[in-house]
Structure formats: C-alpha cells, structure tokens
Motif scaffolding. Structure first.
Motif, PDB file in Angstrom:
ATOM      1  N   VAL A  10       0.834  -1.102   0.020  1.00 27.60           N
ATOM      2  CA  VAL A  10      -0.089   0.142  -0.040  1.00 27.60           C
ATOM      3  C   VAL A  10       0.783   1.258  -0.108  1.00 27.60           C
ATOM      4  O   VAL A  10       1.422   1.234   0.823  1.00 27.60           O
ATOM      5  CB  VAL A  10      -0.989  -0.003   1.127  1.00 27.60           C
ATOM      6  CG1 VAL A  10      -1.687   1.099   1.157  1.00 27.60           C
ATOM      7  CG2 VAL A  10      -1.848  -1.320   1.274  1.00 27.60           C
ATOM      8  N   TYR A  33      -1.018  -0.544  -4.309  1.00 26.52           N
ATOM      9  CA  TYR A  33      -2.140   0.113  -4.490  1.00 26.52           C
ATOM     10  C   TYR A  33      -1.784   1.817  -4.093  1.00 26.52           C
ATOM     11  O   TYR A  33      -1.002   1.932  -2.937  1.00 26.52           O
ATOM     12  CB  TYR A  33      -3.218  -0.328  -3.346  1.00 26.52           C
ATOM     13  CG  TYR A  33      -3.982  -1.615  -4.021  1.00 26.52           C
ATOM     14  CD1 TYR A  33      -4.936  -1.585  -4.777  1.00 26.52           C
ATOM     15  CD2 TYR A  33      -3.174  -2.695  -3.647  1.00 26.52           C
ATOM     16  CE1 TYR A  33      -5.501  -2.711  -5.110  1.00 26.52           C
ATOM     17  CE2 TYR A  33      -3.822  -4.012  -4.033  1.00 26.52           C
ATOM     18  CZ  TYR A  33      -4.896  -3.854  -4.778  1.00 26.52           C
ATOM     19  OH  TYR A  33      -5.495  -5.183  -5.457  1.00 26.52           O
ATOM     20  N   ILE A 130      -7.470   2.568  -0.169  1.00 28.99           N
ATOM     21  CA  ILE A 130      -7.599   1.596   0.818  1.00 28.99           C
ATOM     22  C   ILE A 130      -7.764   2.210   2.387  1.00 28.99           C
ATOM     23  O   ILE A 130      -7.072   3.001   2.638  1.00 28.99           O
ATOM     24  CB  ILE A 130      -6.229   0.806   0.915  1.00 28.99           C
ATOM     25  CG1 ILE A 130      -5.882   0.275  -0.140  1.00 28.99           C
ATOM     26  CG2 ILE A 130      -6.314  -0.161   2.065  1.00 28.99           C
ATOM     27  CD1 ILE A 130      -6.639  -0.818  -0.951  1.00 28.99           C
ATOM     28  N   LEU A 140      -7.129  -6.476   2.298  1.00 31.88           N
ATOM     29  CA  LEU A 140      -7.384  -5.136   2.103  1.00 31.88           C
ATOM     30  C   LEU A 140      -8.874  -4.923   1.959  1.00 31.88           C
ATOM     31  O   LEU A 140      -9.635  -5.593   1.227  1.00 31.88           O
ATOM     32  CB  LEU A 140      -6.457  -4.586   1.065  1.00 31.88           C
ATOM     33  CG  LEU A 140      -4.945  -4.522   1.159  1.00 31.88           C
ATOM     34  CD1 LEU A 140      -4.443  -4.048  -0.198  1.00 31.88           C
ATOM     35  CD2 LEU A 140      -4.458  -3.929   2.411  1.00 31.88           C
ATOM     36  N   GLU A 142     -11.292  -1.634   0.055  1.00 31.11           N
ATOM     37  CA  GLU A 142     -11.075  -0.764  -0.671  1.00 31.11           C
ATOM     38  C   GLU A 142     -12.646   0.050  -0.875  1.00 31.11           C
ATOM     39  O   GLU A 142     -13.381  -0.891  -1.126  1.00 31.11           O
ATOM     40  CB  GLU A 142     -10.158  -0.719  -1.998  1.00 31.11           C
ATOM     41  CG  GLU A 142     -11.043  -1.659  -2.956  1.00 31.11           C
ATOM     42  CD  GLU A 142     -10.632  -1.154  -4.375  1.00 31.11           C
ATOM     43  OE1 GLU A 142     -10.374   0.339  -4.520  1.00 31.11           O
ATOM     44  OE2 GLU A 142     -10.555  -1.993  -5.178  1.00 31.11           O
TER      45      GLU A 142
END
Length: 448
Positions: A10, A33, A130, A140, A142
C-alpha cells in the motif's frame, strides 16, 4: 527464491516501489495500491523538498542492480554552500575527497521507480482508496468513501508503505499494546524555484547544497538536471520572522531584500511561487510494533516519519528494505521470524535518525554561520584526516558509512563532548592544529 506469495504494497512512493521490485525478484506476485493518481500523469510541484541519496540508499539500489540507472538522474553534491546575510559565500566540504551525496528531484525519481517496478513485473493500481486491512488474514478493504461500501481484496502479506498518515498503521493502532506518537514541528516549509539560465545552465553552483542560515529560519536549494534549483524556505508558522507575517507582496519582497538579498536576481518568480505554493508542515511519527504475525508490516515513513534536515528520510526507508531482505535471505519462508528480526533491528536505528534529523535543523539554520562551529568542524576534519582510525565526523558516519544510526548517534555524542573541551583551549583559533591539541584529543578518546 521464497515460496511465492500474493503480496500487496500500500503506497507507490519511493519505498513502496523499491520494495515491490525486491519482492518481485524474490518470485512473489506484487500489487501496489495508491489512492492518488499515477504520478507519471500529473504535474508534480509545489510541495516538494529535493531528495539527497547517500551511501545507505545507494547500497539498497546496488544490491538489486539499480545504482547506475538512478545515478543518471541525479547531480553530485560534495559540499554545503553557505550564503551569509552580508553577501559572503563560503563552502564546507561534506567528507573526504570524492565523497558526495546526490541531489534528486522527488518527482523524477518516483516516476522512474514506478517504471522500473512495472518492468520487474509489479502491478500498480492507482486511484484506489484502501481504508482498512485485516491483520489476521491480510485482506485489504477498498472503496470510494470511508463510509461507503468496501470491497475485500485477499492477500497473503500486506506491507504498509503509505507514509506518515498510513491507513495500514491506523488499523494497527487500534490493537492493544501498540505505541504511537506524532509530533508536528513549529516550523513549516514552502517550495520556491530558481529557474535555469536561458542556455539551460545553473545560475549558482550545482554541486553545492545551498543554505541561507538565518537563526530560526533558513532557505535551502538543491540542483535539478534541467538547470533549475528546487528551493525550500523553512520558517516558524508564528512569531517575528514567520509565515503568518508574510501575508502580502510588499512585506515578502522587503523580507527577502533584508534577509536573502543575493536571491533577488536568481528567484525571479518569488512572489508568484510564494503565494501559489502551499505552506506545508513537518511531522515526526514513531510507533511499535511495526509488524503483526506473518501477515502485515510497516516500512518507511509509515513506521518512522522524520523531518528532512539530515536528508535521510528516503535513505532510512531504503535501509529498511536492505534489512528486510537480509532477514528474508537468512530465514527463508519463516515470515514470523523475518518480521520480528526486521523490526527489532530497525526500530532503534529509526529512533536515532529521527533525533539526528531534529538536531540538524539547528546546525543548518544557525551553526553553519557561527565561526566557532566552523572552527570545530575544521579541527575535526584535520584530526580525522591524520587519524582516520580514531575519528570519523558524525556527518560522515551517518551519510558515508553503513554504521547503524544508533551507534553513529552514540559515538557522535561522545565526540561532541570531547570537542566541547577542546574548544575551551586558550587561543584555540591560533593553535587548532598544534601537537598539543592533537595529543589532548587522543587522551580524551582513551577515556571511556
């Protein structure tokens, strides 16, 4: 090679992208991400402090064969260029001959790193927010908004490389026995700009880190490849010489004429830059633990955001990756031990560089203009050149060696006590390089 895992990183900043390259080379599936757009498609300016790469950062890049690739987009910087208020310009070399740091534009470097990570096979997902992570199973979550509907994304391992205000760390903070602190400095910063000459050359020496030290505030400049300089004005938010008092064009121009008179010809867009660019803040964060079981780990600023005055935020984050990689090579598929040993090794060093960075603001903004301090540095360099086995200046330990930050800080404090005593010598300015001073330093070094 490890047993392949499906890993999410992330954050697509410098540490996240370099970590993605490392993990990909180890045979893992890697998805990165970021809630922001792809930096390669947006204009990047207005709130940046140029980066400086030193030995620790180069080591991490070297280990994966990227050192030469990144050196192409950097400019070698071997000294500080000090601009005093009376117009005097002096230089202070950083280390021994040939030792230098590299000035890098954050935007240029980040774009290149994403390209390299994609070439290595990492997949990037931009504009993906996220909001949460499951510590128990590395999923995760999102969605478009924090209150809206979330989608679960399942992974084997999640790395939080999402900066000082990390969402991954935010989830870890909500468990018991998690220590966390956040501190904002009373100093903010604003980006300014020295454009290139018409022929593309630099207006001032490109191989210096330029500092205009003025006590509790300062201006700093680092060169870019296109002939420009990214400059940063560091000032208190409030008080006599502060951002709150620079509210209109006349006050700003008068202020610069008084404190930075030699910038008049090199910062032509001062007024436009100053009022267009945001006044940004500086934050330090500390936390522990950095990991949860074999599922989630923090790395870089999400674990240890520091202030930029030693130029080591990126270098410390890259060194996290070096340590993590060493643990992977040592412990194979045992991710619980890898994570445990990684955080145990890095936490004391992250705390040490945070302290060094905080202290270095005073050195850059005040001491670099102090003749007594300059004499002390001259004595240290003279003694170090004569006795390299007995003395390495603190800056060199931090920047040009791989010695753990915690050790560098402890030895630096010991050396500073010695120098405080040496500076009390009668007529030290005249006898700074005498056998008497040399013998005294050796004597004090032997008193542990």
């Amino acid at each position: 090679m490890q047993t392949p895992q499906k890993i999410a990183v992330v954050g697509s900043g410098l540490v996240g992208t370099l970590l993605a390259i490392y993990l990909k080379k180890l045979g893992h599936t890697v998805h990165v991400y970021d809630r922001s757009p792809d930096i390669r498609t947006v204009e990047f300016s207005g709130r940046s402090i140029n980066l400086v790469m030193s030995n620790r950062g180069w080591k991490t890049l070297q280990d994966i064969g990227l050192e030469e690739e990144i050196k192409k987009i950097g400019i070698q910087v071997d000294k500080r260029g000090i601009h005093l208020k009376d117009g005097t310009f002096t230089t202070q070399f950083y280390g021994k001959e040939g030792e230098s740091i590299f000035s890098l534009s954050r935007g240029v470097l980040n774009r290149r790193m994403i390209d390299l990570a994609e070439e290595a096979g990492a997949e990037f997902f931009f504009n993906r927010k996220i909001w949460d992570v499951s510590l128990a199973n590395a999923s995760l979550y999102e969605g478009e908004t924090e209150q809206g509907e979330w989608k679960e994304l399942k992974y084997d391992i999640v790395f939080g490389a999402d900066g000082a205000f990390s969402r991954v760390r935010h989830r870890m903070q909500r468990q018991s026995q998690f220590d966390y602190s956040q501190e904002f400095m009373k100093i903010g910063y604003k980006e300014l700009h020295i454009p290139a000459n018409e022929d593309g050359t630099h207006k001032i020496d490109k191989n210096s880190l330029h500092i205009w030290p003025r006590g509790n505030f300062m201006l700093m400049g680092l060169a870019n490849l296109d002939g420009s300089f990214t400059c940063t004005l560091f000032m208190p938010f409030e008080g006599e010489n502060s951002f709150e008092n620079l509210k209109d064009e006349t006050t700003l121009v008068d202020f610069f004429a008084e404190y930075f008179p030699d910038t008049k010809d090199v910062i032509p867009d001062l007024v436009e830059d100053f009022f267009k660019n945001p006044t940004s803040y500086l934050v330090m964060t500390k936390c522990f633990p950095w990991t949860h079981s074999d599922k989630v780990a923090l790395i870089g600023d999400s674990a240890h955001a520091i202030v930029p005055f030693y130029g080591h935020g990126m270098n410390a984050g890259f060194e996290d990756i070096t340590t993590l990689n060493e643990m992977i090579l040592k412990y194979g598929d045992d991710w619980i031990t890898i994570f445990s040993e990684y955080q145990k090794s890095r936490k004391p060093n992250a705390d040490a560089i945070a302290e060094l960075s905080r202290r270095n603001f005073e050195e850059m903004s005040s001491k670099t203009a102090d003749p007594k301090f300059l004499l002390q540095k001259k004595i240290e360099k003279w003694f170090s050149d004569k006795h390299p086995d007995k003395w390495m200046p603190l800056y060199s330990r931090v920047t040009f060696s791989l010695q753990p930050y915690a050790e560098a800080l402890a030895i630096g404090d010991f050396q500073n006590k010695i120098m405080e005593e040496i500076m009390q010598f009668p007529d030290i300015a005249q006898k700074w390089d005498s056998p008497e001073v040399e013998e005294k330093i050796i004597q004090l070094l032997n008193v542990k």
